[in-house]
Each structure stands twice: as structure tokens, then as C-alpha cells.
Motif scaffolding. Structure first.
Motif, PDB file in Angstrom:
ATOM      1  N   PRO A  72       0.840  -1.211   0.000  1.00 45.96           N
ATOM      2  CA  PRO A  72       0.000   0.000   0.000  1.00 45.96           C
ATOM      3  C   PRO A  72       0.874   1.260   0.000  1.00 45.96           C
ATOM      4  O   PRO A  72       2.018   1.212   0.461  1.00 45.96           O
ATOM      5  N   GLY A  73       0.358   2.358  -0.508  1.00 46.87           N
ATOM      6  CA  GLY A  73       1.048   3.642  -0.381  1.00 46.87           C
ATOM      7  C   GLY A  73       1.350   3.884   1.085  1.00 46.87           C
ATOM      8  O   GLY A  73       0.521   3.607   1.957  1.00 46.87           O
ATOM      9  N   LEU A  74       2.558   4.396   1.363  1.00 51.80           N
ATOM     10  CA  LEU A  74       2.998   4.519   2.760  1.00 51.80           C
ATOM     11  C   LEU A  74       2.512   5.827   3.383  1.00 51.80           C
ATOM     12  O   LEU A  74       2.204   6.797   2.676  1.00 51.80           O
ATOM     13  N   ILE A  75       2.466   5.842   4.698  1.00 51.84           N
ATOM     14  CA  ILE A  75       2.000   7.010   5.459  1.00 51.84           C
ATOM     15  C   ILE A  75       3.126   7.458   6.378  1.00 51.84           C
ATOM     16  O   ILE A  75       3.653   6.653   7.153  1.00 51.84           O
ATOM     17  N   ASP A  76       3.505   8.718   6.269  1.00 56.59           N
ATOM     18  CA  ASP A  76       4.505   9.312   7.159  1.00 56.59           C
ATOM     19  C   ASP A  76       3.748  10.198   8.148  1.00 56.59           C
ATOM     20  O   ASP A  76       3.185  11.225   7.781  1.00 56.59           O
ATOM     21  N   ALA A  77       3.731   9.767   9.407  1.00 58.74           N
ATOM     22  CA  ALA A  77       2.874  10.406  10.415  1.00 58.74           C
ATOM     23  C   ALA A  77       3.494  11.636  11.068  1.00 58.74           C
ATOM     24  O   ALA A  77       2.901  12.196  12.006  1.00 58.74           O
ATOM     25  N   HIS A  78       4.666  12.067  10.603  1.00 62.40           N
ATOM     26  CA  HIS A  78       5.254  13.272  11.206  1.00 62.40           C
ATOM     27  C   HIS A  78       6.229  13.906  10.215  1.00 62.40           C
ATOM     28  O   HIS A  78       7.360  13.450  10.082  1.00 62.40           O
ATOM     29  N   THR A  79       5.779  14.940   9.533  1.00 62.11           N
ATOM     30  CA  THR A  79       6.692  15.661   8.624  1.00 62.11           C
ATOM     31  C   THR A  79       6.637  17.164   8.905  1.00 62.11           C
ATOM     32  O   THR A  79       5.738  17.656   9.606  1.00 62.11           O
ATOM     33  N   HIS A  80       7.633  17.845   8.316  1.00 67.28           N
ATOM     34  CA  HIS A  80       7.658  19.316   8.279  1.00 67.28           C
ATOM     35  C   HIS A  80       7.911  19.720   6.835  1.00 67.28           C
ATOM     36  O   HIS A  80       8.963  20.236   6.483  1.00 67.28           O
ATOM     37  N   ILE A  81       6.907  19.455   6.012  1.00 71.39           N
ATOM     38  CA  ILE A  81       7.096  19.548   4.562  1.00 71.39           C
ATOM     39  C   ILE A  81       7.311  20.993   4.099  1.00 71.39           C
ATOM     40  O   ILE A  81       7.877  21.227   3.039  1.00 71.39           O
ATOM     41  N   THR A  82       6.915  21.958   4.917  1.00 71.63           N
ATOM     42  CA  THR A  82       7.104  23.359   4.512  1.00 71.63           C
ATOM     43  C   THR A  82       8.474  23.900   4.926  1.00 71.63           C
ATOM     44  O   THR A  82       8.775  25.058   4.647  1.00 71.63           O
ATOM     45  N   TYR A  83       9.280  23.088   5.612  1.00 69.72           N
ATOM     46  CA  TYR A  83      10.637  23.513   5.953  1.00 69.72           C
ATOM     47  C   TYR A  83      11.523  23.146   4.764  1.00 69.72           C
ATOM     48  O   TYR A  83      11.945  21.992   4.626  1.00 69.72           O
ATOM     49  N   GLY A  84      11.798  24.120   3.913  1.00 68.18           N
ATOM     50  CA  GLY A  84      12.592  23.806   2.731  1.00 68.18           C
ATOM     51  C   GLY A  84      13.438  24.971   2.272  1.00 68.18           C
ATOM     52  O   GLY A  84      13.089  26.129   2.480  1.00 68.18           O
ATOM     53  N   LEU A  85      14.556  24.637   1.661  1.00 70.98           N
ATOM     54  CA  LEU A  85      15.450  25.617   1.051  1.00 70.98           C
ATOM     55  C   LEU A  85      15.742  25.144  -0.371  1.00 70.98           C
ATOM     56  O   LEU A  85      15.625  23.963  -0.675  1.00 70.98           O
ATOM     57  N   SER A  86      16.162  26.075  -1.218  1.00 75.23           N
ATOM     58  CA  SER A  86      16.446  25.677  -2.597  1.00 75.23           C
ATOM     59  C   SER A  86      17.754  24.903  -2.688  1.00 75.23           C
ATOM     60  O   SER A  86      17.958  24.124  -3.599  1.00 75.23           O
TER      61      SER A  86
ATOM     62  N   LEU B  77       7.531  16.318  -3.780  1.00 77.91           N
ATOM     63  CA  LEU B  77       7.981  15.377  -4.821  1.00 77.91           C
ATOM     64  C   LEU B  77       8.930  14.329  -4.255  1.00 77.91           C
ATOM     65  O   LEU B  77       8.821  13.139  -4.563  1.00 77.91           O
ATOM     66  N   LYS B  78       9.867  14.796  -3.443  1.00 77.12           N
ATOM     67  CA  LYS B  78      10.832  13.853  -2.859  1.00 77.12           C
ATOM     68  C   LYS B  78      10.123  12.848  -1.966  1.00 77.12           C
ATOM     69  O   LYS B  78      10.532  11.691  -1.874  1.00 77.12           O
ATOM     70  N   THR B  79       9.061  13.268  -1.305  1.00 80.08           N
ATOM     71  CA  THR B  79       8.294  12.373  -0.442  1.00 80.08           C
ATOM     72  C   THR B  79       7.641  11.271  -1.274  1.00 80.08           C
ATOM     73  O   THR B  79       7.692  10.091  -0.905  1.00 80.08           O
ATOM     74  N   LEU B  80       7.048  11.637  -2.411  1.00 75.61           N
ATOM     75  CA  LEU B  80       6.455  10.614  -3.281  1.00 75.61           C
ATOM     76  C   LEU B  80       7.507   9.605  -3.730  1.00 75.61           C
ATOM     77  O   LEU B  80       7.231   8.408  -3.847  1.00 75.61           O
ATOM     78  N   GLN B  81       8.734  10.079  -3.970  1.00 81.53           N
ATOM     79  CA  GLN B  81       9.814   9.187  -4.425  1.00 81.53           C
ATOM     80  C   GLN B  81      10.141   8.105  -3.387  1.00 81.53           C
ATOM     81  O   GLN B  81      10.761   7.098  -3.726  1.00 81.53           O
ATOM     82  N   THR B  82       9.778   8.320  -2.121  1.00 81.14           N
ATOM     83  CA  THR B  82      10.041   7.322  -1.078  1.00 81.14           C
ATOM     84  C   THR B  82       8.889   6.322  -0.932  1.00 81.14           C
ATOM     85  O   THR B  82       8.959   5.433  -0.078  1.00 81.14           O
ATOM     86  N   GLY B  83       7.823   6.503  -1.721  1.00 82.28           N
ATOM     87  CA  GLY B  83       6.668   5.622  -1.611  1.00 82.28           C
ATOM     88  C   GLY B  83       5.618   6.125  -0.639  1.00 82.28           C
ATOM     89  O   GLY B  83       4.599   5.479  -0.422  1.00 82.28           O
ATOM     90  N   VAL B  84       5.870   7.292  -0.051  1.00 82.23           N
ATOM     91  CA  VAL B  84       4.914   7.892   0.894  1.00 82.23           C
ATOM     92  C   VAL B  84       3.869   8.675   0.103  1.00 82.23           C
ATOM     93  O   VAL B  84       4.216   9.594  -0.635  1.00 82.23           O
ATOM     94  N   THR B  85       2.594   8.301   0.270  1.00 78.45           N
ATOM     95  CA  THR B  85       1.517   8.970  -0.458  1.00 78.45           C
ATOM     96  C   THR B  85       0.608   9.791   0.462  1.00 78.45           C
ATOM     97  O   THR B  85      -0.287  10.475  -0.026  1.00 78.45           O
ATOM     98  N   SER B  86       0.841   9.708   1.784  1.00 79.58           N
ATOM     99  CA  SER B  86       0.070  10.532   2.731  1.00 79.58           C
ATOM    100  C   SER B  86       0.993  10.953   3.871  1.00 79.58           C
ATOM    101  O   SER B  86       1.795  10.147   4.344  1.00 79.58           O
TER     102      SER B  86
END
Ligand SMILES: [Zn+2]
Length: 431
Positions: free
Chosen positions: A77-91, A119-128
Motif C-alpha cells: 500500500p502507499g505509505l503514510i509518514d505520520a510526522h513531517t515538516h514539509i514546509t521547511y525547505g530551502l532551494s 515530490l521527494k516524499t512521493l519518491q520514497t513511496g509515501v503517499t500521505s
């Protein structure tokens, strides 16, 4: 430049392979493993309109639809990452102080960097993902753009800004947060449209490994009450055991991070149905990427010691029977390493099947989506990962073998033609 090429390849893949919603497509795998960790007596998954229509063998005999071969690949199944900070990003991530750089970056650039993290999160198989602390409505905007199909990324369950003394300064002349103050803080997040209310119960973050309580048990209970009445879920951040009793008494859904919990606390969590999100691996990440944060050898050593304590607490929690969910606590350049946490779980004594459950059925339970996510069953969201290895015999098949990812019926990652593009994070040498 390499990153730009990589991103455009990904985007083209995203746009070109979404099937028309009326068409049934049958994906044929070498093996299908459900979120329970059980191998199903099935090789085919039929998908229609973003949902799983059927799971079985030779489905093309009973369902009319195009067959797509997932030659040699194993479905999860698509994986679930229950704790992220997806808005913490730099170029980009030069040597120096990444936190300082994050504080200076303009909102528009933060948003672009958050899209890269997605995008990088999807590459790890995490869909939620459950994303736990974002400012400037970045998480709400990213979620809306992903849901509208404008940006490829995982489903996001938002919290807005976590309840924290920095985000919620006390009124002049007061020194402690009252129950009324914290209930009001929770109500503000509800009004913003957050899916979750996150309470920072203690200190502890990045190089700061302390765990001093910010709020009284009464205040945490009042915030949780306000959240529960509004139909929201609550999680409490606590680096040690300090806010665990308050969180259990408040009836939260999950408790994130803590090392050093007692057996009695873990038992109380289990009997209250509270889910433990250990977030072991993020301190491995900070130690390994110390140069990006100006963390010297002493800080890095302390982070590695903390990883060991976190593994031991997870070992006790697992043996005691509390439900555990995978949360990476990914920030900045940690995106793409989201599933390294599963290796830490195996090091803490889980079987590979149990580790899979933390990122599937347990994550779905945490989100309140257990009838919708985390399993390969008819009626569930058509989210799957196709791996070039067997995760039941080697958990590295998940970290290093994500070849295809489907989210809601669309192939959002597809490296079948060019396996060299498969994401292979460096999860370090601690486990
Ligand atoms: Zn966090």
C-alpha cells in the motif's frame, strides 16, 4: 541543473500517466503484500476512478481493462509518514546554518521548496503525510494545490502552527498559560481549518535534546477538549516522559518522540488506544548532516546517543504492545529519507511485517482513515508502491527499491524504464 532535469522528468511522468477516470487498469505484480504485512493470494490490482476496484488473480478474465505489467515488482500500500515538516525547505543546502537560512527565506521561495519536498516524499513511496507545524498557511496552500492536481505530492493532513510559546506568546504580565488560554489557542487552529491540533508539550528539537514541560496538564486537557469538541485529532510533542501523563489524561490520539517512557506509561498509552510515533531517525539525520546545521562533533555525538535511547524506548513500547506509527520528522534535506525510520524499527526488534504495518495500517488508524488508506482492498484509495525487492526478507527493499508509486489512481513515480533514477537514501550506519 541535475535537480532541474530530474524534476522535469518527474513532472512529465506525473502528467502523462494519469488514466482517464472511467477506464479500468489492471496492474500485475510478482507479489502483493497488504498493509498487514501478509502476502495476498493475488497478483493483480484493478484500479478505477482513483479507487481499488478488485484484488485477485487473472482479473482480466473477469474485469474488462488494460493490463499493465509490473514485471518482477512487489506491491505494498502507499505509505503514510505520520510526522513531517514539509514546509521547511530551502532551494539548496550549503554548509552553514540551515535554520538561519530558513528564517530568512521569502514565503514564495519557501513554497517552491515545499513543492520539492512533496515530490521527494512521493519518491520514497509515501503517499500521505501528517504535517505538524507550519506557518504562513503554507501547509494549507500546498495541500489545496495537491488536492487540485496542480502540484504532485502526498495527501497532507495539516496542523497549521503548533501550539508553542513562540507561536502563542503569553499576554503581558502573565507567566503561565491558563487552561482558557490553551483552549483558545486550539480554537484558533480549528478556525484556520487545521486537521490536527499539535501541542508542543515540552522543549526538545534539532540540537536541543531537553524535555522541559511548557504547559500544565490542565492546560493541555483544555486544549484537547476544545479540539475534540470540534472533531479534530490531537498530538503532543514531548522529547522525554515529561508531558506523557498529561497527554494520556487529555485523551490525545498520538504522542510523538518521547524517549525514557516507563513501562507503566506505555501500558497506559496502550489501554487508552494512543499511538506512539517515536521519530527515531531524525536525530540520525541531524548528526549525519551536521555540517548543514553547524553541529559540531559533540552535538553529533549527543544526537547519536539520543537515537540509541529512542530505539530502546521503542523496543519496550513494541514489546508492551502499544501501537506504533512511522513518523520521519523530516525537515529540509531530510526529505527523500522518510522511510529510513523503518530500519530503526527493525533495529528496535520489529519484524519486517510489523515495520510495514507502522507505515500502513497503523498510520491509517492514526489519521482516522483506516477504512480508506493503508490496505490493498476494494474500495480503498488506489495508492500503491511497487518495489524491486522483497521487503519481508529485507526492509531495504522499501528504502532503496521504490520503482513505481500510485496515488489515487495516478502513477506519480515510474522508474521502470530507468531504474538508475530510483531514490536510494543514505540512512547512515546506526541500524
Ligand atoms: Zn517534528
Amino acid at each position: 541543473m541535475r535537480r532541474l532535469v530530474w524534476l522535469s522528468v518527474l513532472l512529465v511522468g506525473f502528467l502523462a500517466t494519469a488514466p482517464a477516470s472511467a477506464d479500468v487498469v489492471i496492474y500485475r505484480f510478482a507479489k502483493v503484500i497488504d498493509g498487514t504485512g501478509n502476502v495476498l493470494d493475488a497478483r493483480d490490482i484493478a484500479v478505477n476512478g482513483g479507487r481499488i476496484k478488485a484484488v485477485g488473480n487473472n482479473l482480466d478474465k473477469s474485469v474488462s481493462g488494460q493490463v499493465v505489467m509490473m514485471e518482477g515488482l512487489t506491491a505494498l500500500p502507499g505509505l503514510i509518514d505520520a510526522h513531517t515538516h514539509i514546509t521547511y525547505g530551502l532551494s539548496h543546502y550549503p554548509d552553514g546554518n540551515a535554520w538561519e537560512a530558513l528564517g530568512k527565506i521569502e514565503r514564495a521561495d519557501r513554497y517552491e521548496a515545499a513543492k520539492v519536498n512533496a515530490l521527494k516524499t512521493l519518491q520514497t513511496g509515501v503517499t500521505s503525510v501528517r504535517d505538524l507545524n507550519a506557518d504562513g498557511r503554507l501547509d494549507f496552500d500546498l495541500k489545496a494545490a495537491i488536492n487540485a492536481g496542480e502540484v504532485p505530492g502526498p495527501r497532507i493532513y495539516t496542523s497549521g502552527p503548533g501550539i508553542h510559546p513562540f507561536n502563542d506568546p503569553l499576554p503581558d504580565g502573565t507567566e503561565t498559560a491558563t487552561a482558557e488560554f490553551l483552549a483558545e489557542a486550539a480554537a484558533k487552529r480549528v478556525a484556520m481549518g487545521a486537521d490536527w491540533i499539535k501541542i508542543f508539550g515540552t522543549t526538545g528539537s534539532a540540537s536541543d535534546l531537553t524535555s522541559r514541560a511548557y504547559y500544565s496538564a490542565e492546560a493541555i486537557a483544555a486544549a484537547a477538549d476544545a479540539a475534540i469538541k470540534a472533531g479534530k485529532r490531537i498530538t503532543v510533542h514531548t522529547y522525554g516522559p515529561e508531558a506523557v501523563d498529561a497527554a494520556i489524561a487529555a485523551g490525545v490520539t498520538s504522542i510523538d518522540h518521547p524517549v525514557g517512557m516507563s513501562a507503566a506509561q506505555i501500558k497506559a498509552m496502550a489501554s487508552a488506544g494512543i499511538i506512539y510515533v517515536p521519530t527515531i531517525d531524525h536525530n540520525r539525520y541531524y548528526a549525519q548532516h551536521g555540517s548543514e546545521y553547524s553541529y559540531g562533533a559533540d552535538i553529533q555525538a549527543g544526537l547519536r546517543v539520543f537515537v540509541g535511547r529512542n530505539i530502546e524506548t521503542t523496543r519496550l513500547a513494541h514489546a508492551t504492545g502499544v501501537m506504533i506509527a512511522m513518523g520521519s520528522d523530516a525537515v529540509l534535506s531530510g526529505f527523500g529519507e522518510n522511510t529510513c525510520e523503518l530500519k530503526a524499527f527493525v533495529a528496535a526488534g520489529m519484524s519486517t511485517a510489523e515495520a510495514i504495518q507502522t507505515a500502513t495500517v497503523n498510520g491509517a488508524k492514526l489519521l482516522g482513515e483506516d477504512a480508506n488508506l493503508g490496505r490493498l482492498q476494494p474500495g480503498f484509495e488506489a495508492d500503491f508502491v511497487a518495489l524491486s525487492g522483497d521487503p519481508l526478507s529485507d526492509i531495504n527493499a522499501i528504502t532503496d527499491g521504490v520503482t513505481v508509486v500510485m496515488k489515487a489512481g495516478s502513477l506519480v513515480v515510474d522508474h521502470r524504464a530507468d531504474p538508475a533514477q530510483i531514490n536510494k537514501p543514505n540512512c547512515g550506519a546506526l541500524y
